[in-house]
Write a protein that holds these residues in place. Structure first.
Motif, PDB file in Angstrom:
ATOM      1  N   ALA A  18       0.807  -1.225   0.000  1.00 35.30           N
ATOM      2  CA  ALA A  18       0.000   0.000   0.000  1.00 35.30           C
ATOM      3  C   ALA A  18       0.838   1.273   0.000  1.00 35.30           C
ATOM      4  O   ALA A  18       0.298   2.374  -0.022  1.00 35.30           O
ATOM      5  N   ILE A  19       2.161   1.134   0.000  1.00 35.69           N
ATOM      6  CA  ILE A  19       3.035   2.315  -0.029  1.00 35.69           C
ATOM      7  C   ILE A  19       3.047   2.902  -1.434  1.00 35.69           C
ATOM      8  O   ILE A  19       3.276   2.198  -2.418  1.00 35.69           O
ATOM      9  N   ARG A  20       2.815   4.200  -1.509  1.00 40.08           N
ATOM     10  CA  ARG A  20       2.943   4.906  -2.790  1.00 40.08           C
ATOM     11  C   ARG A  20       4.339   5.505  -2.839  1.00 40.08           C
ATOM     12  O   ARG A  20       4.679   6.384  -2.053  1.00 40.08           O
TER      13      ARG A  20
ATOM     14  N   ASP B  24       8.494  10.949  -1.519  1.00 41.17           N
ATOM     15  CA  ASP B  24       9.852  10.679  -1.045  1.00 41.17           C
ATOM     16  C   ASP B  24       9.888   9.433  -0.148  1.00 41.17           C
ATOM     17  O   ASP B  24      10.789   9.274   0.670  1.00 41.17           O
ATOM     18  N   ALA B  25       8.912   8.531  -0.332  1.00 42.05           N
ATOM     19  CA  ALA B  25       8.804   7.339   0.514  1.00 42.05           C
ATOM     20  C   ALA B  25      10.074   6.492   0.480  1.00 42.05           C
ATOM     21  O   ALA B  25      10.520   5.999   1.529  1.00 42.05           O
TER      22      ALA B  25
ATOM     23  N   LEU C 202      10.712   4.061   3.752  1.00 45.86           N
ATOM     24  CA  LEU C 202       9.469   3.359   4.084  1.00 45.86           C
ATOM     25  C   LEU C 202       9.456   1.894   3.657  1.00 45.86           C
ATOM     26  O   LEU C 202       9.046   1.040   4.447  1.00 45.86           O
ATOM     27  N   PRO C 203       9.901   1.558   2.442  1.00 48.16           N
ATOM     28  CA  PRO C 203       9.829   0.151   2.049  1.00 48.16           C
ATOM     29  C   PRO C 203      10.614  -0.790   2.965  1.00 48.16           C
ATOM     30  O   PRO C 203      10.300  -1.976   3.027  1.00 48.16           O
ATOM     31  N   GLY C 204      11.576  -0.296   3.689  1.00 44.71           N
ATOM     32  CA  GLY C 204      12.372  -1.138   4.585  1.00 44.71           C
ATOM     33  C   GLY C 204      11.893  -1.149   6.021  1.00 44.71           C
ATOM     34  O   GLY C 204      12.458  -1.844   6.864  1.00 44.71           O
TER      35      GLY C 204
ATOM     36  N   PRO D  74      -0.527  11.268   4.238  1.00 37.96           N
ATOM     37  CA  PRO D  74      -1.358  10.362   3.449  1.00 37.96           C
ATOM     38  C   PRO D  74      -0.943  10.230   1.986  1.00 37.96           C
ATOM     39  O   PRO D  74      -1.409   9.317   1.300  1.00 37.96           O
ATOM     40  N   ALA D  75      -0.045  11.068   1.510  1.00 34.65           N
ATOM     41  CA  ALA D  75       0.460  10.912   0.142  1.00 34.65           C
ATOM     42  C   ALA D  75       1.235   9.604  -0.005  1.00 34.65           C
ATOM     43  O   ALA D  75       1.415   9.120  -1.129  1.00 34.65           O
TER      44      ALA D  75
END
Length: 114
Positions: free
Chosen positions: A58-60, A65-66, A71-73, A87-88
């Motif tokens: 669900a990560i955009r 700048d995720a 964030l993915p880690g 929420p972006a």
């Protein structure tokens, strides 16, 4: 039938999904512009789970700048914290009806819950 869409009007897929909802007879649509009205944590957890996605899924990352923020880690709790704060970071669009929740990419997936 009631339907809720977590919507971003600048997103083409979100606009197309909303159009399907609005053009379907008998559908009463609630539009939540989630960038203006951020997710409540419990609701975000529920719609991600009910859509069949993982928190990671669900990560955009596109247009955010995720990845730079790592964030993915991160673990799910940290990702959810970041998503609630910004929420972006949440992919879109999600639609909920009494038949379930779908991550509507492509937009025609919304028809599964109408």
């Amino acid at each position: 039938m009631k339907a809720t869409i977590w919507h971003n009007p600048s997103c083409g897929t979100s606009r197309k999904t909303l159009a399907i909802l609005q053009e379907t007879p008998g559908v009463d649509v609630t539009v939540i512009e989630y960038l203006k009205q951020p997710y409540e944590r419990a609701k975000l957890i529920q719609i991600i789970r009910d859509s069949g996605l993982s928190v990671q899924d669900a990560i955009r990352t596109r247009g955010t700048d995720a990845e730079e923020k790592g964030l993915p880690g991160m673990d799910d709790a940290a990702i959810l914290d970041a998503m609630v704060a910004n929420p972006a970071y949440v992919t879109r669009p999600f639609v909920e009806t009494d038949k379930g929740v779908r991550y509507c990419r492509p937009q025609d997936l919304v028809r599964e819950i109408l």
